[in-house]
Design a protein around this motif. Structure first.
Motif, PDB file in Angstrom:
ATOM      1  N   GLY A 291     -47.401  11.632  64.929  1.00 37.41           N
ATOM      2  CA  GLY A 291     -47.650  12.709  65.896  1.00 37.41           C
ATOM      3  C   GLY A 291     -46.936  13.988  65.487  1.00 37.41           C
ATOM      4  N   ALA A 292     -45.682  13.846  65.038  1.00 39.41           N
ATOM      5  CA  ALA A 292     -44.915  15.023  64.611  1.00 39.41           C
ATOM      6  C   ALA A 292     -45.549  15.639  63.369  1.00 39.41           C
ATOM      7  CB  ALA A 292     -43.463  14.634  64.346  1.00 39.41           C
ATOM      8  N   VAL A 293     -45.983  14.776  62.437  1.00 43.29           N
ATOM      9  CA  VAL A 293     -46.598  15.279  61.195  1.00 43.29           C
ATOM     10  C   VAL A 293     -47.870  16.066  61.534  1.00 43.29           C
ATOM     11  CG1 VAL A 293     -47.751  14.558  59.063  1.00 43.29           C
ATOM     12  CG2 VAL A 293     -45.573  13.519  59.739  1.00 43.29           C
ATOM     13  N   ALA A 294     -48.681  15.509  62.416  1.00 47.05           N
ATOM     14  CA  ALA A 294     -49.925  16.201  62.794  1.00 47.05           C
ATOM     15  C   ALA A 294     -49.611  17.535  63.475  1.00 47.05           C
ATOM     16  CB  ALA A 294     -50.748  15.316  63.731  1.00 47.05           C
ATOM     17  N   ALA A 295     -48.530  17.559  64.246  1.00 41.46           N
ATOM     18  CA  ALA A 295     -48.221  18.782  64.988  1.00 41.46           C
ATOM     19  C   ALA A 295     -47.712  19.894  64.079  1.00 41.46           C
ATOM     20  CB  ALA A 295     -47.176  18.480  66.069  1.00 41.46           C
TER      21      ALA A 295
ATOM     22  N   SER B  22     -48.610  24.223  60.601  1.00 45.76           N
ATOM     23  CA  SER B  22     -47.931  25.379  61.192  1.00 45.76           C
ATOM     24  C   SER B  22     -47.008  26.048  60.167  1.00 45.76           C
ATOM     25  CB  SER B  22     -47.107  24.906  62.386  1.00 45.76           C
ATOM     26  OG  SER B  22     -46.252  25.930  62.792  1.00 45.76           O
ATOM     27  N   PRO B  23     -47.057  27.378  60.057  1.00 47.39           N
ATOM     28  CA  PRO B  23     -46.208  28.033  59.047  1.00 47.39           C
ATOM     29  C   PRO B  23     -44.718  27.971  59.368  1.00 47.39           C
ATOM     30  CG  PRO B  23     -47.527  29.654  60.264  1.00 47.39           C
ATOM     31  CD  PRO B  23     -47.973  28.305  60.726  1.00 47.39           C
ATOM     32  N   LYS B  24     -44.371  27.697  60.624  1.00 50.68           N
ATOM     33  CA  LYS B  24     -42.944  27.589  60.967  1.00 50.68           C
ATOM     34  C   LYS B  24     -42.782  26.481  61.997  1.00 50.68           C
ATOM     35  CE  LYS B  24     -40.503  31.426  61.503  1.00 50.68           C
ATOM     36  NZ  LYS B  24     -39.994  32.634  62.241  1.00 50.68           N
ATOM     37  N   ALA B  25     -41.887  25.544  61.697  1.00 51.69           N
ATOM     38  CA  ALA B  25     -41.749  24.385  62.590  1.00 51.69           C
ATOM     39  C   ALA B  25     -40.353  23.797  62.499  1.00 51.69           C
ATOM     40  CB  ALA B  25     -42.779  23.319  62.206  1.00 51.69           C
ATOM     41  N   ALA B  26     -40.013  23.026  63.513  1.00 57.36           N
ATOM     42  CA  ALA B  26     -38.784  22.223  63.483  1.00 57.36           C
ATOM     43  C   ALA B  26     -39.123  20.842  63.999  1.00 57.36           C
ATOM     44  CB  ALA B  26     -37.713  22.853  64.367  1.00 57.36           C
ATOM     45  N   VAL B  27     -38.515  19.835  63.378  1.00 59.82           N
ATOM     46  CA  VAL B  27     -38.746  18.458  63.820  1.00 59.82           C
ATOM     47  C   VAL B  27     -37.399  17.790  64.113  1.00 59.82           C
ATOM     48  CG1 VAL B  27     -39.762  16.217  63.256  1.00 59.82           C
ATOM     49  CG2 VAL B  27     -40.828  18.311  62.385  1.00 59.82           C
ATOM     50  N   LEU B  28     -37.299  17.219  65.327  1.00 61.98           N
ATOM     51  CA  LEU B  28     -36.156  16.380  65.670  1.00 61.98           C
ATOM     52  C   LEU B  28     -36.448  15.008  65.083  1.00 61.98           C
ATOM     53  CD1 LEU B  28     -35.790  17.260  69.472  1.00 61.98           C
ATOM     54  CD2 LEU B  28     -34.645  18.321  67.549  1.00 61.98           C
ATOM     55  N   VAL B  29     -35.567  14.549  64.206  1.00 61.57           N
ATOM     56  CA  VAL B  29     -35.809  13.251  63.564  1.00 61.57           C
ATOM     57  C   VAL B  29     -34.942  12.190  64.247  1.00 61.57           C
ATOM     58  CG1 VAL B  29     -36.632  14.198  61.389  1.00 61.57           C
ATOM     59  CG2 VAL B  29     -34.169  13.880  61.745  1.00 61.57           C
TER      60      VAL B  29
ATOM     61  N   LEU C  82     -29.092  12.246  62.250  1.00 65.32           N
ATOM     62  CA  LEU C  82     -28.746  13.183  63.336  1.00 65.32           C
ATOM     63  C   LEU C  82     -28.975  14.601  62.816  1.00 65.32           C
ATOM     64  CD1 LEU C  82     -27.798  13.364  66.269  1.00 65.32           C
ATOM     65  CD2 LEU C  82     -25.493  13.764  65.413  1.00 65.32           C
ATOM     66  N   SER C  83     -30.255  14.918  62.648  1.00 62.58           N
ATOM     67  CA  SER C  83     -30.629  16.168  61.993  1.00 62.58           C
ATOM     68  C   SER C  83     -31.844  16.790  62.653  1.00 62.58           C
ATOM     69  CB  SER C  83     -31.011  15.896  60.517  1.00 62.58           C
ATOM     70  OG  SER C  83     -29.934  15.370  59.801  1.00 62.58           O
ATOM     71  N   VAL C  84     -31.941  18.093  62.432  1.00 58.20           N
ATOM     72  CA  VAL C  84     -33.175  18.819  62.726  1.00 58.20           C
ATOM     73  C   VAL C  84     -33.696  19.326  61.388  1.00 58.20           C
ATOM     74  CG1 VAL C  84     -34.155  20.867  63.815  1.00 58.20           C
ATOM     75  CG2 VAL C  84     -32.400  19.553  64.990  1.00 58.20           C
ATOM     76  N   VAL C  85     -34.986  19.152  61.139  1.00 58.61           N
ATOM     77  CA  VAL C  85     -35.587  19.635  59.899  1.00 58.61           C
ATOM     78  C   VAL C  85     -36.420  20.877  60.210  1.00 58.61           C
ATOM     79  CG1 VAL C  85     -37.102  19.076  57.970  1.00 58.61           C
ATOM     80  CG2 VAL C  85     -35.630  17.298  58.947  1.00 58.61           C
ATOM     81  N   VAL C  86     -36.047  21.966  59.564  1.00 60.79           N
ATOM     82  CA  VAL C  86     -36.789  23.220  59.728  1.00 60.79           C
ATOM     83  C   VAL C  86     -37.724  23.372  58.532  1.00 60.79           C
ATOM     84  CG1 VAL C  86     -36.551  25.741  59.744  1.00 60.79           C
ATOM     85  CG2 VAL C  86     -34.974  24.334  61.092  1.00 60.79           C
ATOM     86  N   LEU C  87     -38.983  23.689  58.810  1.00 61.06           N
ATOM     87  CA  LEU C  87     -40.016  23.791  57.766  1.00 61.06           C
ATOM     88  C   LEU C  87     -40.683  25.159  57.877  1.00 61.06           C
ATOM     89  CD1 LEU C  87     -41.515  20.412  58.892  1.00 61.06           C
ATOM     90  CD2 LEU C  87     -40.475  20.711  56.640  1.00 61.06           C
ATOM     91  N   VAL C  88     -40.596  25.948  56.801  1.00 62.50           N
ATOM     92  CA  VAL C  88     -41.165  27.293  56.870  1.00 62.50           C
ATOM     93  C   VAL C  88     -42.023  27.542  55.635  1.00 62.50           C
ATOM     94  CG1 VAL C  88     -40.639  29.759  57.002  1.00 62.50           C
ATOM     95  CG2 VAL C  88     -39.199  28.138  58.224  1.00 62.50           C
ATOM     96  N   SER C  89     -43.223  28.001  55.864  1.00 60.10           N
ATOM     97  CA  SER C  89     -44.120  28.351  54.776  1.00 60.10           C
ATOM     98  C   SER C  89     -43.485  29.518  54.013  1.00 60.10           C
ATOM     99  CB  SER C  89     -45.447  28.759  55.403  1.00 60.10           C
ATOM    100  OG  SER C  89     -46.352  29.077  54.425  1.00 60.10           O
ATOM    101  N   PRO C  90     -43.420  29.466  52.651  1.00 61.76           N
ATOM    102  CA  PRO C  90     -42.745  30.540  51.923  1.00 61.76           C
ATOM    103  C   PRO C  90     -43.284  31.905  52.348  1.00 61.76           C
ATOM    104  CG  PRO C  90     -43.297  28.746  50.444  1.00 61.76           C
ATOM    105  CD  PRO C  90     -43.927  28.414  51.763  1.00 61.76           C
ATOM    106  N   GLY C  91     -42.390  32.785  52.716  1.00 64.29           N
ATOM    107  CA  GLY C  91     -42.781  34.139  53.133  1.00 64.29           C
ATOM    108  C   GLY C  91     -43.007  34.284  54.618  1.00 64.29           C
TER     109      GLY C  91
ATOM    110  N   ASP D 291     -41.799  31.868  67.256  1.00 58.35           N
ATOM    111  CA  ASP D 291     -43.145  31.539  66.782  1.00 58.35           C
ATOM    112  C   ASP D 291     -43.208  30.149  66.133  1.00 58.35           C
ATOM    113  OD1 ASP D 291     -41.460  32.419  64.796  1.00 58.35           O
ATOM    114  OD2 ASP D 291     -42.949  33.591  63.730  1.00 58.35           O
ATOM    115  N   ALA D 292     -42.189  29.329  66.365  1.00 56.48           N
ATOM    116  CA  ALA D 292     -42.165  28.010  65.708  1.00 56.48           C
ATOM    117  C   ALA D 292     -42.792  26.929  66.595  1.00 56.48           C
ATOM    118  CB  ALA D 292     -40.720  27.616  65.389  1.00 56.48           C
ATOM    119  N   VAL D 293     -43.401  25.953  65.940  1.00 53.69           N
ATOM    120  CA  VAL D 293     -43.851  24.732  66.625  1.00 53.69           C
ATOM    121  C   VAL D 293     -42.700  23.729  66.553  1.00 53.69           C
ATOM    122  CG1 VAL D 293     -45.401  22.746  66.382  1.00 53.69           C
ATOM    123  CG2 VAL D 293     -46.287  25.071  66.116  1.00 53.69           C
ATOM    124  N   VAL D 294     -42.402  23.074  67.668  1.00 51.44           N
ATOM    125  CA  VAL D 294     -41.317  22.079  67.668  1.00 51.44           C
ATOM    126  C   VAL D 294     -41.899  20.713  68.009  1.00 51.44           C
ATOM    127  CG1 VAL D 294     -39.144  21.393  68.739  1.00 51.44           C
ATOM    128  CG2 VAL D 294     -39.631  23.817  68.376  1.00 51.44           C
ATOM    129  N   ALA D 295     -41.511  19.720  67.200  1.00 50.78           N
ATOM    130  CA  ALA D 295     -42.007  18.356  67.455  1.00 50.78           C
ATOM    131  C   ALA D 295     -40.842  17.391  67.313  1.00 50.78           C
ATOM    132  CB  ALA D 295     -43.099  18.010  66.450  1.00 50.78           C
TER     133      ALA D 295
END
Ligand SMILES: C[S@@+](CC[C@H](N)C(=O)[O-])C[C@H]1O[C@@H](n2cnc3c(N)ncnc32)[C@H](O)[C@@H]1O
Length: 268
Positions: free
Chosen positions: A134-138, A142-149, A201-210, A121-125
């Motif tokens: 563009g990644a920030v807007a995407a 979203s309550p669950k996302a990952a961003v390739l930086v 060389l990271s992926v940032v995972v962002l999840v809304s608490p809960g 259920d994650a959005v990936v940007a």
């Protein structure tokens, strides 16, 4: 006759599966970044190492030329080469039929695995070679996302841009050099992300608490009538609402207000 070009996904010198190993061991040429060639050295694969990465026109030319001479070329890639990777370029230039792709897990797959979370259920940007905005807007809604930086937009730049965009609080995992000997995972929040100093060389995972283990965030089509305020049953019935909403083919985000009006039972 031209040979097919193999593309093998790696993490820290490890490939996935026997077909990837056959492609690596059978290659006349191993083409990749210096780091990938170094990581593979202990495996004693035998193919001629060619250091070439980032110069995509040269890469496509080399693959096409050597394959036409009957040489077995194996291109080394990070993770799943079909996921923001070199498969797009080589399929466009050489044609999909000219390729044998052997993926390893993507960095996003590994990042969510390290966080112990499902990610269907994650959005990936990505902001690797693309604008950070563009990644920030995407991902900010979203309550669950990952961003390739990337080196141009490292994790802290993503954090600062999310804070500036008013992104609500997030649990954050900065997952660095996944699958490598020096892998690290830092758990923090948006302020920690923005104020930190991280390896790009990271992926940032962002999840809304809960929201980490909640089911796929679906829209609740056709809730029971009792879920709404209504007067003496004056409300479109659940089955009709569900069909009306499904036929509207609504986008993942936005506000629809209101089909039928009144109790808000179709408002989304
Ligand atoms: C061009 S994309 C390639 C993605 C790759 N095909 C995959 O499957 O993850 C490059 C970006 O992927 C991410 N990435 C690739 N390898 C990684 C690793 N080992 N650890 C963390 N992030 C990685 C980084 O965000 C990097 O900037």
């Amino acid at each position: 006759m031209a040979e097919r070009v193999s593309i093998v996904g790696l993490h820290g010198g490890a490939w996935y599966g026997p077909s990837a190993e056959r492609a690596l061991r059978g290659a006349d040429l191993l083409v990749g970044a210096a780091r990938q060639l170094e990581d593979l050295a202990p495996a004693g694969l035998g193919g001629e190492p060619v250091e070439l990465w980032g110069r995509m026109d040269e890469l496509a030319e080399l693959c096409a030329g050597r394959a036409a001479q009957g040489r077995r070329v194996c291109v080394l890639a990070a993770g799943d080469p079909g996921f923001f990777g070199v498969v797009r370029l080589l399929a466009a230039r050489l044609g999909p039929d000219a390729l044998d792709v052997h993926p390893a897990p993507s960095s996003v797959s590994l990042a969510f695995a390290r966080a112990g979370l499902p990610w269907d259920d994650a959005v990936v940007a990505t902001c690797h070679g693309r604008p950070l905005a563009g990644a920030v807007a995407a991902v900010s809604g979203s309550p669950k996302a990952a961003v390739l930086v990337s080196p141009d937009s490292p994790p802290e730049a993503l954090g600062a841009a999310l804070v500036a965009a008013g992104c609500p609080e997030r649990d954050v995992w900065v997952c660095t050099r996944l699958g490598e000997g020096d892998e690290s995972v830092v758990c923090t929040d948006l302020a920690g992300l923005a104020g930190g100093c991280f390896d790009p060389l990271s992926v940032v995972v962002l999840v809304s608490p809960g929201a980490g283990v909640a089911g796929a965030a679906g829209v609740a089509w056709g809730l029971d009538e009792a879920a709404y305020e209504h007067r003496a049953g004056m409300i479109t019935k659940a089955e009709v609402r569900a069909v009306a909403l499904a036929k509207l083919s609504l986008p993942p985000r936005g506000v629809l207000w209101d089909v039928g009006a009144g109790s808000g039972s179709v408002a989304v």
